[in-house]
Design a protein around this motif. Sequence first.
Motif, PDB file in Angstrom:
ATOM      1  N   ILE A   1       0.833  -1.212   0.000  1.00  0.00           N
ATOM      2  CA  ILE A   1       0.000   0.000   0.000  1.00  0.00           C
ATOM      3  C   ILE A   1       0.862   1.254   0.000  1.00  0.00           C
ATOM      4  O   ILE A   1       0.633   2.210  -0.752  1.00  0.00           O
ATOM      5  N   ILE A   2       1.891   1.243   0.835  1.00  0.00           N
ATOM      6  CA  ILE A   2       2.782   2.407   0.892  1.00  0.00           C
ATOM      7  C   ILE A   2       3.497   2.599  -0.435  1.00  0.00           C
ATOM      8  O   ILE A   2       3.635   3.723  -0.954  1.00  0.00           O
ATOM      9  N   GLY A   3       3.939   1.502  -1.057  1.00  0.00           N
ATOM     10  CA  GLY A   3       4.615   1.601  -2.343  1.00  0.00           C
ATOM     11  C   GLY A   3       3.709   2.124  -3.440  1.00  0.00           C
ATOM     12  O   GLY A   3       4.109   2.937  -4.278  1.00  0.00           O
ATOM     13  N   PHE A   4       2.421   1.686  -3.441  1.00  0.00           N
ATOM     14  CA  PHE A   4       1.472   2.162  -4.457  1.00  0.00           C
ATOM     15  C   PHE A   4       1.227   3.657  -4.315  1.00  0.00           C
ATOM     16  O   PHE A   4       1.174   4.401  -5.304  1.00  0.00           O
ATOM     17  N   LEU A   5       1.080   4.127  -3.067  1.00  0.00           N
ATOM     18  CA  LEU A   5       0.863   5.559  -2.845  1.00  0.00           C
ATOM     19  C   LEU A   5       2.070   6.379  -3.302  1.00  0.00           C
ATOM     20  O   LEU A   5       1.921   7.433  -3.935  1.00  0.00           O
ATOM     21  N   LEU A   6       3.272   5.891  -3.002  1.00  0.00           N
ATOM     22  CA  LEU A   6       4.469   6.608  -3.456  1.00  0.00           C
ATOM     23  C   LEU A   6       4.554   6.633  -4.980  1.00  0.00           C
ATOM     24  O   LEU A   6       4.934   7.644  -5.580  1.00  0.00           O
ATOM     25  N   PHE A   7       4.164   5.514  -5.621  1.00  0.00           N
ATOM     26  CA  PHE A   7       4.191   5.454  -7.091  1.00  0.00           C
ATOM     27  C   PHE A   7       3.201   6.445  -7.697  1.00  0.00           C
ATOM     28  O   PHE A   7       3.504   7.138  -8.667  1.00  0.00           O
ATOM     29  N   MET A   8       1.992   6.536  -7.114  1.00  0.00           N
ATOM     30  CA  MET A   8       0.992   7.468  -7.631  1.00  0.00           C
ATOM     31  C   MET A   8       1.423   8.911  -7.438  1.00  0.00           C
ATOM     32  O   MET A   8       1.114   9.780  -8.251  1.00  0.00           O
ATOM     33  N   LEU A   9       2.121   9.182  -6.349  1.00  0.00           N
ATOM     34  CA  LEU A   9       2.589  10.554  -6.120  1.00  0.00           C
ATOM     35  C   LEU A   9       3.685  10.959  -7.091  1.00  0.00           C
ATOM     36  O   LEU A   9       3.824  12.126  -7.446  1.00  0.00           O
ATOM     37  N   ARG A  10       4.472   9.990  -7.533  1.00  0.00           N
ATOM     38  CA  ARG A  10       5.615  10.304  -8.384  1.00  0.00           C
ATOM     39  C   ARG A  10       5.318  10.229  -9.872  1.00  0.00           C
ATOM     40  O   ARG A  10       6.031  10.839 -10.666  1.00  0.00           O
TER      41      ARG A  10
END
Length: 595
Positions: free
Chosen positions: A53-62
Amino acid sequence: IQHVNLYIVDTFERNLETAQLEMGIEGENRLPVVYSTENDGSFLVNMLPTALIIGFLLFMLRRGPAGAGRPGRGMGGLFSVSETTAKVLRDEIDVKFKDVAGCEEAKLEIMEFVNFLKNPKQYQDLGAKIPKGAILTGPPGTGKTLLAKATAGEANVPFITVNGSEFLEMFVGVGPARVRDLFVLARKNAPCILFIDEIDAVGRKRGRGNFGGQSEQENTLNQLLVEMDGFNTATNVVVLAGTNRPDILDPALLRPGRFDRQIYIGPPDIKGRASIFKVHLRPLKLATMLDKDSLARKMAALTPGFSGADIANVCNEAALIAARHLSDAINQKHFEQAIERVIGGLEKKTQVLQPEEKKTVAYHEAGHAVAGWFLEHADPLLKVSIIPRGKGLGYAQYLPKEQYLYTKEQLLDRMCMTLGGRVAEEIFFGRITTGAQDDLKKVTQSAYAQIVQFGMNENVGQVSFDLPRQGEMVLDKPYSEATARLIDTEVRCLITQAYERTQKLLQEKKPEVEKVALRLLEKEVLDKNDMLELLGHRPFAEKSTYEEFVEGTGSMEEDTSLPEGLKDWNKERNSEKEETPEEQVARQIKGGMPF
């Protein structure tokens, strides 16, 4: 030293204590126990969902708005929803002006805009201001977007393209922000061409359907108006737009200073259709006995009213039919079948009519054919068939004239020809069927148009009102109830007059109708030669070839090569010699270049 794997420590300690007491072991003689912890990966397994979940959120932000962030455009992702989705094209499009036919005047207009960007000084020296934009209008399939792509292919300036619907999102304020970002991008790439396709998505008239609320579409349009009006003559950005609904656009968008020119691209005439056929016949493998020029002219005569997209569909259908029949090349019969496929729909070989139904359809189509054969202003008949196609059980193919003005007598003859099927059913069977529903719809539309729009009725008078489009809801008619009753009465009288005239004609030609119907039941498809054999020559002169249609209209065919202005511009673009403004003006005046 003994190693033991433990899962419950308390139970092990109690059992060890009890065993040592029973064995009499006391004090320092008791066994020492040392505990150590081993990692079996269970902790990592438990933490895996949280890490994902944390990785997906970071990917969407970037990530960027289209899947990858654009360098130098900020954070991207959730913070870049207001960034424009426009694409900047330079050499990616391979469509050229030679691939666009049937709209030579529009080519010259578009080419002139490109020339503005190429040589702005020659216009500014004469005191002219560079136009800010042009809007391409016309029916669907006439080549608006294709012409814009050809502009991108011919010009060696950046071409920025975006769709009108891409400005509208579910988030408030995104549309205006994307418009601002789009024009910032255009100014950075100036001189360039900006093309907004389907501009009616954001350019609709303001003040409709917004009952006191805030309209995102209106805010987007307001921002677009401000940005277009903010250009000055030195910006060197030309805005092109395309739409097939210019009637719903806001007047502020169409005024000079925003879109200085409106270029109408209508359906091609017979010469334009021949040119379009030549373009689409290039990649096809034709039979050796077929000449592309003569085939293009013949197909142009057989496809009145077709747009460029329809012609491309006919050529593709002909190739598909040839492949389906395992032919080595495409012959003329395949093109004729393709035209039937586009006009009448797919042939339904599995739809078997009952004998009585088939007989009714045969007499219905014979009524159409005979009525048109003996009416002066009816269109020449090409083919009549009782093989079910599409939604219909039979169809008749005609060859309409290339004309733009119709008299009252011509429209009445067309109505009589359309009613021939219903009249033939009544004469030969003494009953009517539902097969004439489409015919009655066409007759009703024609009658209302003559009376309401064209002012062809003495009682209603010389007035014209707009008929509502199909699917539109009319809240208030532009005429009174008394006028509405008068219009309905006159429409009924006109249709009754046409019906009685058709009855009189087919009663006189009853043997001819029966001949055609019986031959239809026998052969199912009749062409013009069969009609000549059954009915003799038509008593009125008619046109049937390309040469007859274009006689008196100027040149025999449209020039598919570049016009003089385009040739000069291409020559100048490819030349490395620098010309002075005076030399450029003199050369373009000599070559017929428009200003």
